[in-house]
Structure formats: structure tokens, C-alpha cells
Design an enzyme around this catalytic site. Structure first.
Site, PDB file in Angstrom:
ATOM      1  N   ASP A  34       0.833  -1.199   0.000  1.00 14.21           N
ATOM      2  CA  ASP A  34       0.000   0.000   0.000  1.00 14.21           C
ATOM      3  C   ASP A  34       0.876   1.261   0.000  1.00 14.21           C
ATOM      4  O   ASP A  34       1.698   1.443   0.905  1.00 14.21           O
ATOM      5  CB  ASP A  34      -0.892  -0.023   1.256  1.00 14.21           C
ATOM      6  CG  ASP A  34      -2.146   0.792   1.064  1.00 14.21           C
ATOM      7  OD1 ASP A  34      -2.345   1.322  -0.038  1.00 14.21           O
ATOM      8  OD2 ASP A  34      -2.934   0.886   2.022  1.00 14.21           O
ATOM      9  N   ASP A  35       0.704   2.112  -1.006  1.00 15.22           N
ATOM     10  CA  ASP A  35       1.389   3.415  -1.056  1.00 15.22           C
ATOM     11  C   ASP A  35       2.910   3.335  -1.215  1.00 15.22           C
ATOM     12  O   ASP A  35       3.610   4.328  -0.984  1.00 15.22           O
ATOM     13  CB  ASP A  35       1.087   4.264   0.205  1.00 15.22           C
ATOM     14  CG  ASP A  35      -0.308   4.850   0.209  1.00 15.22           C
ATOM     15  OD1 ASP A  35      -1.133   4.419  -0.613  1.00 15.22           O
ATOM     16  OD2 ASP A  35      -0.576   5.749   1.036  1.00 15.22           O
ATOM     17  N   CYS A  74      -6.208   4.330  -3.882  1.00 18.62           N
ATOM     18  CA  CYS A  74      -6.419   2.921  -3.515  1.00 18.62           C
ATOM     19  C   CYS A  74      -7.663   2.298  -4.134  1.00 18.62           C
ATOM     20  O   CYS A  74      -7.572   1.310  -4.861  1.00 18.62           O
ATOM     21  CB  CYS A  74      -6.561   2.768  -2.009  1.00 18.62           C
ATOM     22  SG  CYS A  74      -5.210   3.457  -1.089  1.00 18.62           S
ATOM     23  N   HIS A 135     -10.727  -2.647   0.883  1.00 16.74           N
ATOM     24  CA  HIS A 135     -11.042  -1.260   0.512  1.00 16.74           C
ATOM     25  C   HIS A 135     -11.990  -1.140  -0.681  1.00 16.74           C
ATOM     26  O   HIS A 135     -11.927  -0.162  -1.421  1.00 16.74           O
ATOM     27  CB  HIS A 135      -9.742  -0.478   0.231  1.00 16.74           C
ATOM     28  CG  HIS A 135      -9.889   0.984   0.615  1.00 16.74           C
ATOM     29  ND1 HIS A 135      -8.880   1.904   0.423  1.00 16.74           N
ATOM     30  CD2 HIS A 135     -10.921   1.665   1.169  1.00 16.74           C
ATOM     31  CE1 HIS A 135      -9.285   3.091   0.826  1.00 16.74           C
ATOM     32  NE2 HIS A 135     -10.521   2.968   1.292  1.00 16.74           N
ATOM     33  N   ASP A 338      -0.119  -0.155  -5.065  1.00 17.41           N
ATOM     34  CA  ASP A 338      -1.393   0.243  -5.675  1.00 17.41           C
ATOM     35  C   ASP A 338      -1.298   1.568  -6.428  1.00 17.41           C
ATOM     36  O   ASP A 338      -2.121   1.857  -7.279  1.00 17.41           O
ATOM     37  CB  ASP A 338      -2.548   0.234  -4.655  1.00 17.41           C
ATOM     38  CG  ASP A 338      -2.257   1.069  -3.424  1.00 17.41           C
ATOM     39  OD1 ASP A 338      -1.115   1.561  -3.267  1.00 17.41           O
ATOM     40  OD2 ASP A 338      -3.173   1.224  -2.598  1.00 17.41           O
TER      41      ASP A 338
END
Ligand code: NAG
Ligand code: NAG
Ligand code: NAG
Length: 574
Positions: A34-35, A74, A135, A338
Site C-alpha cells: 500500500d502506497d 487505492c 477497501h 497500488d
């Protein structure tokens, strides 16, 4: 003699079994961090963060250097990844400012009609698991209908968090919502109330006590609700589920990666005798940042670096497990992020909590290269070459058709699929990516187009609008924490801003008509492609409408009672 027969029979049986297994294609371990920024990994040029396990994957496989996320946020990026389609096609692209879900009690999510690669693999007999972040919605009408739950989208097994990790999940991290709470104009409200009181005392204002009380209540209710939502945020939104059950509310982040890794290892062990697909979706390295005790303070880049190094450790553990089960050769391993690193993530103590996008401009929430160019590593030792780097445009949507084909599934023909099978490119059967055009969406708005003409080495990129940065001349949107896509927050360009990424990968200087003789021809071809693309879009229900994003109390999952703050820890109890 009898024994030899049994052995022979046994061998025939094992042979036939492995043949039929081969026919079903490889196993899949797909990992999404993530990120994570393009420049955070050793194999992408970082010299100070230690990511030996991920670097080894690149060494033993193929490294994509122009791997593009389908969206810079996301929710839409993950929707596109799972379905092989731009998020706009599934209604997962917002028309408003907010481009992701913030609440577990929102009603939007990945629609049931969408087909994920997990669903296709499952139909082909694969055991499928999602571990980590989802998410993409949870409920539709009740707090337990789970209409958008991963188990309804092709995953047999789910262990993870339905929403996302936010600063608000950890008290004291200077939460996003807390900032919002601070912006409420308390002083003006006070002045209005005081004035009303004075006027009332002077007899100018002749409302009855009842109406006064009623209006006060009316004014205070939304404020009170808002405050409750913020104070209860970690309890209401930051919980861990195993399949349909909430096992921890709120989740304890420090040990989450360790526990997710353990759960993944168990999944691999449990399914080592049959084809499997594991989507390991790291909760790190999104804020609120965390790292377990063994990793804290170890890296040269603060808590962010510690978190990246823990992710790398986890990747190593999964690879070790594949090795020990003898599955490394026939497992296709993929690792990506992502979207780009979140540059506005500076903690309240001034520590950098976002990653590094290397030479690429800006970051998460923008379609500048820093927002969408992500690491992309694929290893399948039995089939793919090692130590190879490919600089052709590829997309995270390509995983959908690649997995479908390898698993022996039919790719749905009743809908547009925007990804392309990666295998010909990875195997070197073709030199050029099938992505002649890629469309870069900022929520539901077409922000830019990328064109890789078949007869040249240029990579044209045209921007129809660009985000207004703040502070001015920076490449960040500190005023809003992420850059927004709506008209108050962007500048439109006509003619569009044109870059040639093959000459200017950092997008420093837009080309002018004088510098690029074919300026209008290039933009004309791109406009035509945009029109063709626009004609391929069909109207779908908006999953990110204000009504589908906001908090609906009746959809709120809660594993104890509200008076117990929805707290529970079921895994410990077992
Ligand atoms: C490595 O990553 C860290 C953390 O994101 C970043 O601060 C640093 O500048 C990067 N170093 C290089 C050489 O790219
Ligand atoms: C990997 O490729 C690079 C660049 O082509 C080369 O310099 C290096 O020696 C190769 N490493 C191995 C282990 O083959
Ligand atoms: C931003 O850059 C422009 C052009 O270089 C310059 O004219 C302007 O003064 C800069 N603004 C700030 C706040 O630095």
C-alpha cells in the site's frame, strides 16, 4: 514384487496428478504493497533502504520499469486490478472530491456483476485467499449482508481489513478527521449563540423556550454525530475480519504484518497439494505507520523505512515457505504497489511518513508519473527468464487476463477488459506492449493519455488538466492532504500539456509547437483514441456517489455492543 507394483502404480498416479496439475497452470502469489513508492526498493535504485528479498525476486524474474497503476488512489486502482477494467467501468470512480471509502459503514462497493481474477481462478479449482487490505466496500443494506465482501468476489478465504489503515486508526497520529474537527468554526457558532441569547434577554427575540431548545438541538446534532464518528473512528472502521467474522476491533497494528504473514504461510501449507491463488495485500506502508518491535528503529528512514523493511521480511517469509514446500518453480509471484508514494504524509512531529518516487514527478492522487508508475516484479522460475528488465508500458490491469489465461479460464466476453496478457511480453515473444494507449483517470475524470505509437520510441503523454499544487511550485497538495480532481482544484489545458516521457521522464517541460513539429498530429491521434475509449464506456450505477460514500449508522458492523465501543478480540480468546 507386490511392493514394486504398488510403487509403479504410485508413480503413474503421481505422474498423472502432476500432469493434471500442470494443465491447471501455476500457482499465484500476488502481492500489493500500500502506497509504496517507485524509488523505495533496492532493485529500483534505492541504495539506503534494505529490501533484499524483493530485490532477489527481481533478480530471479522480470522487472517492469513502466508499470502503471490504473488510478492514483487505492479504491479505484484496486478495483481495476481485480477486474482488469478501468474503475470507471465498474462505477468505482468518484465524481466528487473523495475518491476512496473512509467508512466501513458506506453502502458502495465493487458490484456483484464484476468478475475478479480470483473468481475465475476459483472456478478453475484454485484455492483462493485474500490476506490484508480490501477497501472495495462491505455492506449494502444491513450491517451484515456483506454484499461487497471479498468472500463474495471469488476469495474462499479472507483475513484482513475491509477498509483501509488511516492515521485515525491510531490515536495520537494527528488524524485526518481530527484535522477536520478542528476546522469547525466554533467561534462563529459561539457568536451566533451568544447574540441569540442577548437578543432573547432583551426581549427582541420572542421565540418560545421550546423552539429555542429545538433549534439548538437541530444545530448541535450533526456536530455531535460528527464528533462521535471521529472519536469512535478506530473502533468503527479499523477492524480485522476472518471471513465473515470480526476477530479484532479495533485492530492492533504493531503486529498485524506478522499475523498476516503467519496466516498466509498457513494458507500455503494447507493448499500445497492443489492449485492456489494468494493475494497478499499489505496494510503497510500506508499511514498510520507501524512496524513490529523487531523492525522499529532499524532502518535509515525512520518509521517509514522500518515498515518497508518489515514488508520485505514478510515477502522473504512467503518465498521461504514456497521453497520449503517445493512450490517455487511453479508459482507465479507478482509484487506491486497500488499507486505512487503519498508525498503529503508528514507526521505531526515532522517525520516523513510517505515514500519516494525516484525521478518521477509528484505522487499519490496525481497522474504525474510519481502517482502511477509503480514497481512491477514477476517471477516464475520454471518459465520466465531471470534478471530481465522490460521498459514497455504495462498496467496493473494486465494481471487479470494473465491470471485468467494461465489458470485456463475463459476471459469474459460480455464486457470490455482493458488489461492485456503479459506472458508474450515477459517471455520475449513480442518486443512491444499491446498497450498502445493508456488512459489516466483522476477519479471519474479523464486526466491524461499515454500513447506509445507502434512506429516510434516516443511515449507521449498529454494532460487535459493538472492539479493545483500547494505550496505553489511544489509537487504536493498539502492544503488538502491529497490532490483533488474536481474543477476548483485543477487547471485545464487546451491544447493539452504534451510530454515525451522517453526524453523527459520527469515531466519537467511541456513541449511546444515549435519544439515538436508534429504537435497537432500527435494530439489529434490521442484525441481520437479518447473518443473511441469514451464510446466504449457504458453508464453504470455510481458506487462512489455521496450517498454511497457517507457513513450510514445502520450499516455499521460492531462485534460487541456500542456501549462496549464495539471492542473485541476473538483470536486471543480462542
Ligand atoms: C530510498 O527511500 C527512502 C525512503 O522512501 C528515501 O527517503 C530515499 O531518498 C531513497 N534513496 C534513494 C537513493 O533513492
Ligand atoms: C543481471 O543483469 C545485469 C544487466 O544486464 C548484469 O550486469 C548482471 O551481471 C546480471 N546479473 C546476473 C546475476 O546475471
Ligand atoms: C513559482 O514559479 C514561477 C515560475 O518560475 C515564479 O514566477 C513564481 O514566483 C514562483 N512562486 C513562488 C511562490 O515561488
Amino acid at each position: 514384487m507386490k511392493c514394486a507394483w504398488i510403487l509403479l502404480l504410485g508413480q503413474i498416479f503421481v505422474g498423472a496428478w502432476s500432469l493434471s496439475r500442470e494443465a491447471k497452470g501455476p500457482n499465484f502469489v500476488l502481492m500489493m504493497v500500500d502506497d509504496l513508492g517507485f524509488g523505495d526498493l533496492g532493485c529500483y535504485g534505492n541504495t539506503t533502504l534494505r529490501t533484499p528479498n524483493i530485490d532477489r525476486l527481481a533478480q530471479e524474474g522480470v522487472k517492469l520499469t513502466q508499470h502503471i497503476a490504473a488510478a492514483p488512489l487505492c479504491t479505484p486502482s484496486r478495483a481495476a486490478f481485480l477486474t482488469g477494467r478501468y474503475a470507471i467501468r465498474s462505477g468505482m470512480a468518484s465524481h466528487g472530491r473523495m475518491g476512496v471509502y473512509l467508512f466501513s459503514a458506506s453502502s458502495g462497493g465493487l458490484p456483484a456483476q464484476e468478475v475478479t481474477f480470483a473468481q475465475l481462478a476459483k472456478q478453475q479449482g484454485y484455492a483462493t485467499s485474500l490476506i490484508g487490505k480490501w477497501h472495495l466496500g462491505l455492506n449494502c443494506e444491513r450491517s451484515d449482508d456483506f454484499c461487497h465482501h471479498p468472500n463474495r468476489h471469488g476469495f474462499d478465504h479472507f483475513y484482513g481489513i475491509p477498509v483501509t489503515n488511516l492515521r485515525d486508526c491510531q490515536p495520537g497520529h494527528g488524524s485526518v478527521l481530527y484535522q477536520a474537527l478542528r476546522r469547525i468554526p466554533y467561534r462563529s457558532i459561539g457568536v451566533v449563540v451568544a447574540t441569540a441569547a442577548v437578543l432573547h434577554a432583551l426581549g427582541v427575540f420572542t421565540a418560545t423556550r421550546k423552539t429555542l431548545l429545538f433549534s439548538a438541538l437541530l444545530a448541535a446534532t450533526p456536530l455531535a454525530l460528527f464528533a462521535i464518528v471521529i472519536l469512535l473512528f478506530p473502533y468503527l472502521n479499523c477492524f480485522l475480519m476472518r471471513n465473515w467474522e470480526i476477530v479484532e476491533q479495533p485492530f492492533l497494528s504493531e503486529t498485524l504484518t506478522q499475523r498476516m504473514t503467519q496466516e498466509a504461510i498457513q494458507f500455503l501449507q494447507r493448499n500445497s497439494e492443489r492449485p492456489f491463488l494468494l493475494f497478499f495485500s499489505f496494510v503497510q506502508v500506508h499511514t498510520a505507520l507501524f512496524a513490529s518491535a523487531g523492525f522499529r528503529g532499524r532502518s535509515l528512514h525512520g518509521l517509514y523505512g522500518d515498515a518497508v523493511e518489515e514488508v520485505d521480511w514478510s515477502v522473504g517469509k512467503l518465498m521461504e515457505t514456497l521453497d520449503s514446500l517445493g512450490l517455487s518453480e511453479n508459482t507465479l509471484v507478482y509484487l506491486t504497489s497500488d499507486h505512487g508514494a503519498h508525498l503529503e504524509e508528514i507526521s505531526i512531529h515532522g517525520e516523513v511518513h510517505g515514500g519516494w518516487n525516484g525521478i518521477y514527478r509528484a505522487g499519490k492522487s496525481t497522474n504525474w508519473e510519481g502517482g502511477i508508475r509503480v514497481p512491477g516484479i514477476l517471477r516464475w522460475s520454471a518459465v520466465l527468464p531471470g534478471n530481465k528488465s522490460i521498459n514497455e508500458p504495462t498496467s496493473n490491469m494486465d494481471i487479470f487476463p494473465t491470471v485468467a489465461k494461465l489458470a485456463g479460464a475463459r476471459i469474459p466476453e460480455d464486457r470490455e477488459i482493458d488489461g492485456h496478457d503479459l506472458m508474450p511480453l515477459l517471455l520475449g515473444e513480442v518486443e512491444r506492449s499491446e498497450h498502445e494507449f493508456l488512459f489516466h483517470y483522476c477519479n471519474a475524470y479523464l486526466n491524461a493519455v499515454r500513447w506509445r505509437p507502434p512506429n516510434s520510441n516516443s511515449i507521449w503523454k498529454a494532460f487535459f488538466f493538472t492539479p493545483n499544487f500547494s505550496p505553489e511550485n511544489s509537487t504536493t497538495c498539502f492544503h488538502t492532504h491529497v490532490c483533488f480532481c474536481t474543477k476548483e482544484y485543477v487547471t485545464y489545458h487546451d491544447p493539452p500539456l504534451l510530454f515525451d516521457l522517453s526524453r523527459d521522464p520527469s515531466e519537467t517541460t511541456p513541449l511546444t509547437e515549435r519544439e515538436e513539429p508534429d504537435f497537432h498530429g500527435i494530439l489529434g491521434a490521442m484525441r481520437e483514441a479518447v473518443n473511441r475509449h469514451a464510446r466504449s464506456l457504458t453508464p453504470v450505477p455510481d458506487q462512489m456517489s455521496p450517498g454511497n460514500i457517507l457513513w450510514k449508522p445502520w450499516l455499521q458492523p460492531c462485534c460487541s455492543t456500542l456501549s462496549q465501543l464495539c471492542k473485541c478480540n476473538r483470536d486471543d480468546a480462542q
